[in-house]
Design a protein around this motif. Structure first.
Motif, PDB file in Angstrom:
ATOM      1  N   ARG A 100       0.853  -1.182   0.000  1.00 45.97           N
ATOM      2  CA  ARG A 100       0.000   0.000   0.000  1.00 45.97           C
ATOM      3  C   ARG A 100       0.885   1.226   0.000  1.00 45.97           C
ATOM      4  O   ARG A 100       1.942   1.252   0.617  1.00 45.97           O
ATOM      5  N   ILE A 101       0.436   2.271  -0.701  1.00 43.98           N
ATOM      6  CA  ILE A 101       1.156   3.534  -0.647  1.00 43.98           C
ATOM      7  C   ILE A 101       0.889   4.179   0.705  1.00 43.98           C
ATOM      8  O   ILE A 101      -0.208   4.096   1.235  1.00 43.98           O
ATOM      9  N   LEU A 102       1.914   4.821   1.279  1.00 42.94           N
ATOM     10  CA  LEU A 102       1.780   5.435   2.605  1.00 42.94           C
ATOM     11  C   LEU A 102       0.634   6.426   2.614  1.00 42.94           C
ATOM     12  O   LEU A 102       0.536   7.264   1.743  1.00 42.94           O
ATOM     13  N   GLY A 103      -0.220   6.316   3.596  1.00 41.78           N
ATOM     14  CA  GLY A 103      -1.255   7.338   3.748  1.00 41.78           C
ATOM     15  C   GLY A 103      -0.638   8.600   4.309  1.00 41.78           C
ATOM     16  O   GLY A 103       0.256   8.532   5.163  1.00 41.78           O
ATOM     17  N   PRO A 104      -1.075   9.757   3.801  1.00 36.76           N
ATOM     18  CA  PRO A 104      -0.468  11.013   4.252  1.00 36.76           C
ATOM     19  C   PRO A 104      -0.620  11.222   5.756  1.00 36.76           C
ATOM     20  O   PRO A 104       0.238  11.819   6.396  1.00 36.76           O
ATOM     21  N   SER A 105      -1.714  10.711   6.325  1.00 33.15           N
ATOM     22  CA  SER A 105      -1.949  10.962   7.741  1.00 33.15           C
ATOM     23  C   SER A 105      -0.939  10.216   8.602  1.00 33.15           C
ATOM     24  O   SER A 105      -0.638  10.630   9.714  1.00 33.15           O
ATOM     25  N   LYS A 106      -0.424   9.112   8.047  1.00 30.19           N
ATOM     26  CA  LYS A 106       0.523   8.323   8.835  1.00 30.19           C
ATOM     27  C   LYS A 106       1.958   8.799   8.605  1.00 30.19           C
ATOM     28  O   LYS A 106       2.913   8.110   8.934  1.00 30.19           O
ATOM     29  N   MET A 107       2.083   9.968   8.011  1.00 31.39           N
ATOM     30  CA  MET A 107       3.409  10.407   7.594  1.00 31.39           C
ATOM     31  C   MET A 107       3.926  11.453   8.570  1.00 31.39           C
ATOM     32  O   MET A 107       3.150  12.232   9.125  1.00 31.39           O
ATOM     33  N   SER A 108       5.205  11.466   8.802  1.00 29.18           N
ATOM     34  CA  SER A 108       5.749  12.450   9.734  1.00 29.18           C
ATOM     35  C   SER A 108       5.770  13.828   9.087  1.00 29.18           C
ATOM     36  O   SER A 108       5.783  13.961   7.858  1.00 29.18           O
ATOM     37  N   GLY A 109       5.760  14.864   9.906  1.00 33.27           N
ATOM     38  CA  GLY A 109       5.567  16.227   9.426  1.00 33.27           C
ATOM     39  C   GLY A 109       6.620  16.684   8.436  1.00 33.27           C
ATOM     40  O   GLY A 109       6.303  17.375   7.461  1.00 33.27           O
ATOM     41  N   ASP A 110       7.891  16.287   8.644  1.00 31.21           N
ATOM     42  CA  ASP A 110       8.924  16.785   7.735  1.00 31.21           C
ATOM     43  C   ASP A 110       8.840  16.114   6.368  1.00 31.21           C
ATOM     44  O   ASP A 110       9.490  16.548   5.415  1.00 31.21           O
ATOM     45  N   MET A 111       8.035  15.048   6.246  1.00 28.05           N
ATOM     46  CA  MET A 111       7.755  14.512   4.911  1.00 28.05           C
ATOM     47  C   MET A 111       6.456  15.103   4.364  1.00 28.05           C
ATOM     48  O   MET A 111       6.278  15.204   3.165  1.00 28.05           O
ATOM     49  N   LEU A 112       5.567  15.448   5.293  1.00 23.52           N
ATOM     50  CA  LEU A 112       4.234  15.866   4.868  1.00 23.52           C
ATOM     51  C   LEU A 112       4.255  17.255   4.240  1.00 23.52           C
ATOM     52  O   LEU A 112       3.608  17.477   3.215  1.00 23.52           O
ATOM     53  N   TRP A 113       5.021  18.204   4.831  1.00 25.36           N
ATOM     54  CA  TRP A 113       4.911  19.564   4.291  1.00 25.36           C
ATOM     55  C   TRP A 113       5.437  19.692   2.870  1.00 25.36           C
ATOM     56  O   TRP A 113       4.813  20.381   2.059  1.00 25.36           O
ATOM     57  N   PRO A 114       6.523  19.002   2.475  1.00 26.39           N
ATOM     58  CA  PRO A 114       6.887  19.115   1.050  1.00 26.39           C
ATOM     59  C   PRO A 114       5.806  18.554   0.131  1.00 26.39           C
ATOM     60  O   PRO A 114       5.546  19.082  -0.950  1.00 26.39           O
ATOM     61  N   LEU A 115       5.152  17.488   0.612  1.00 24.45           N
ATOM     62  CA  LEU A 115       4.095  16.870  -0.199  1.00 24.45           C
ATOM     63  C   LEU A 115       2.942  17.849  -0.413  1.00 24.45           C
ATOM     64  O   LEU A 115       2.463  18.037  -1.536  1.00 24.45           O
ATOM     65  N   LEU A 116       2.532  18.491   0.676  1.00 19.22           N
ATOM     66  CA  LEU A 116       1.413  19.433   0.560  1.00 19.22           C
ATOM     67  C   LEU A 116       1.818  20.648  -0.270  1.00 19.22           C
ATOM     68  O   LEU A 116       1.011  21.173  -1.055  1.00 19.22           O
ATOM     69  N   THR A 117       3.072  21.094  -0.109  1.00 20.95           N
ATOM     70  CA  THR A 117       3.556  22.215  -0.917  1.00 20.95           C
ATOM     71  C   THR A 117       3.524  21.848  -2.395  1.00 20.95           C
ATOM     72  O   THR A 117       3.128  22.653  -3.247  1.00 20.95           O
ATOM     73  N   MET A 118       3.934  20.608  -2.682  1.00 22.24           N
ATOM     74  CA  MET A 118       3.926  20.179  -4.082  1.00 22.24           C
ATOM     75  C   MET A 118       2.497  20.105  -4.612  1.00 22.24           C
ATOM     76  O   MET A 118       2.250  20.411  -5.778  1.00 22.24           O
TER      77      MET A 118
END
Lengths: 252, 228
Positions: A194-212
């Motif tokens: 399964r692809i990682l769910g964004p909610s289960k992701m740590s913040g320093d990975m999450l903010w670049p994703l949301l920025t993108m």
């Protein structure tokens, strides 16, 4: 009274007004897309830590996930614009719907390519008949069908109406294809990765994703506005306002 | 001149299409021959192992039907557009959706029904166990009208354009994915001895929805395509 909003929207849907409006907004959207994209890439590729399980290979999600999201989002925009164009016969809505299709197809293609690039080191295969991959491929075919139908008519507005109809039919299929995840898995082997769910992701990975995600949104706006502008010019080539613009550009 | 009732108008459209199809009986046999040949090619391409053929039989027969119907679909409205009878149908006081529904029914009877009749033979050629045969026929009885209805909408959309053959495949096949999943799923489940009623029921539900919506969509699509 506050009827300036409908009035403004009404005026905006006229081709010359939208041409000017899009011309003003487009550079800003493009600049935002580039800046946010650069920040997100730096954050995702340099600042974010390596995944404990997947190492550095997971970093492709910073491209893959936003484009996957855009592939569905643009289909939604296209279908809504198609619906508006069929019901109210607004020329601008037709153009928006038809010019969204190639951008959406491009994002879908990027999703498939990056997914398969990621799949090779992670799953050991470029392609597997996982329901999610297959539904994304079907989405690409839906986009291509809309584009193909649009270009198969000699009269452009007629082609746009037919393709808009197809886009609306297709959106009925999108949830069906999406739910096939469950149906398919009950009959065939279960999905193991399964692809990682964004909610289960740590913040320093999450903010670049949301920025993108924001960057791809702005890129879509910039790209769409550019396409719509050129399309409006050729669609309205006999009209007065196009001649005025052509003369202004010629003098410059 | 007396006005036709709804029922007599429906019967007239159906009778006309069936008569036309019967006059050109050769065209009816074409999809059947096509399906026969395609199925024959599979053992050549994949090797004649019984176990392998048995495992793929359901899916192969299903896809062959789909492709045969796809080829026949293209001609659904063509002659009617060329001789102008479709425009007359659109101008008639009867609801266009109902008339088109009759045309779709006639098309299903002339193309899909012969295919369903030979489906057990095709499946038998690929060693599908006889106990699974009824499930295959049920699945086809529900899946082929769905394909006819879906296809009719898309054919109507391309009615105004010149090159439609390949385009029709591009538009129809993605929409067919759920139909293929459920129909093949039912056959595969029956083959493994699992309950197969659920996918059949899903197909039935989809068919009911398509029966209601597709003729309306088909009418709207034709109006769009022949507007200019």
């Amino acid at each position: 009274m506050a009827n300036w909003i409908p009035l403004w929207v009404h005026k905006l849907s006229s081709p010359p007004n939208f041409y000017r409006f899009a011309g003003v907004l487009r550079p800003w959207a493009l600049a935002l897309a580039l800046v946010l994209g650069a920040i997100a890439l730096y954050g995702g590729l340099v600042l974010a830590p390596a995944d404990y399980q997947q190492g550095d290979a997971y970093r492709i999600i910073f491209i893959h996930v936003p484009s996957a999201w855009m592939s569905l989002f643009i289909y939604g925009v296209m279908a809504v614009a198609a619906f508006i164009s069929l019901v109210w016969r607004i020329k601008l809505a037709e153009v928006v719907a038809m010019e969204s299709a190639p951008i959406g197809a491009a994002f879908t293609f990027i999703t498939l390519v990056t997914g398969s690039l990621w799949g090779k080191p992670m799953w050991g295969t470029w392609w597997t008949w996982d329901a999610r991959l297959t539904s994304e491929l079907v989405l690409l075919f839906l986009y291509l069908g809309v584009i193909g139908l649009y270009h198969s008519f000699e009269d452009r507005r007629q082609g746009a109406r037919a393709a808009a109809f197809l886009a609306i039919i297709g959106i009925i299929n999108v949830p069906i294809v999406h739910f096939s995840v469950n149906w398919w898995n009950t009959l065939h082997q279960g999905s193991t990765v399964r692809i990682l769910g964004p909610s289960k992701m740590s913040g320093d990975m999450l903010w670049p994703l949301l920025t993108m995600m924001a960057a791809t949104k702005f890129y879509y706006i910039a790209s769409l506005f550019g396409r719509v502008r050129t399309d409006l010019l050729s669609l309205e080539s006999g009209k007065d306002w196009v001649r005025q613009i052509a003369e202004q550009e010629g003098q410059r | 001149m007396s006005h036709a009732t709804l029922a007599s108008a429906c019967a007239a459209v159906l009778r006309r299409d069936l008569t036309l199809a019967w006059r050109r009986r050769g065209d009816i046999t074409m999809p059947v021959l096509y399906a026969l040949i395609v199925v024959t090619l599979f053992p050549f391409a994949l090797g004649p192992e019984d176990a392998l053929l048995q495992r793929i039989a359901g899916g192969v027969v299903l896809l062959t039907m789909l492709l045969a119907m796809l080829l026949a679909l293209d001609a659904m409205f063509r002659s009617d557009i060329e001789d102008g009878s479709l425009e007359l149908l659109m101008l008639s006081p009867q609801p266009l959706a109902l008339m088109l529904g009759m045309k779709i029914l006639a098309h299903w009877i002339t193309t899909a029904l012969p295919l369903i009749v030979i489906a057990p033979l095709l499946a038998g050629m690929l060693h599908l166990p006889p106990s699974v045969m009824p499930v295959l026929v049920y699945a086809l009885l529900l899946a082929t009208p769905l394909l006819s209805l879906l296809g009719a909408v898309l054919v109507a959309l391309t009615a105004g354009s010149r090159r439609s053959g390949m385009l029709l495949a591009l538009m129809l096949l993605p929409l067919c994915v759920p139909v293929v999943i459920f129909a093949a799923g039912a056959v595969a489940a029956a083959q493994q001895g699992l309950p197969w009623l659920a996918p059949i029921a899903w197909l039935g539900a989809a068919l009911v929805m398509a029966l209601v919506l597709a003729p309306l969509a088909c009418a709207a699509a034709l109006r769009i395509a022949l507007d200019a």
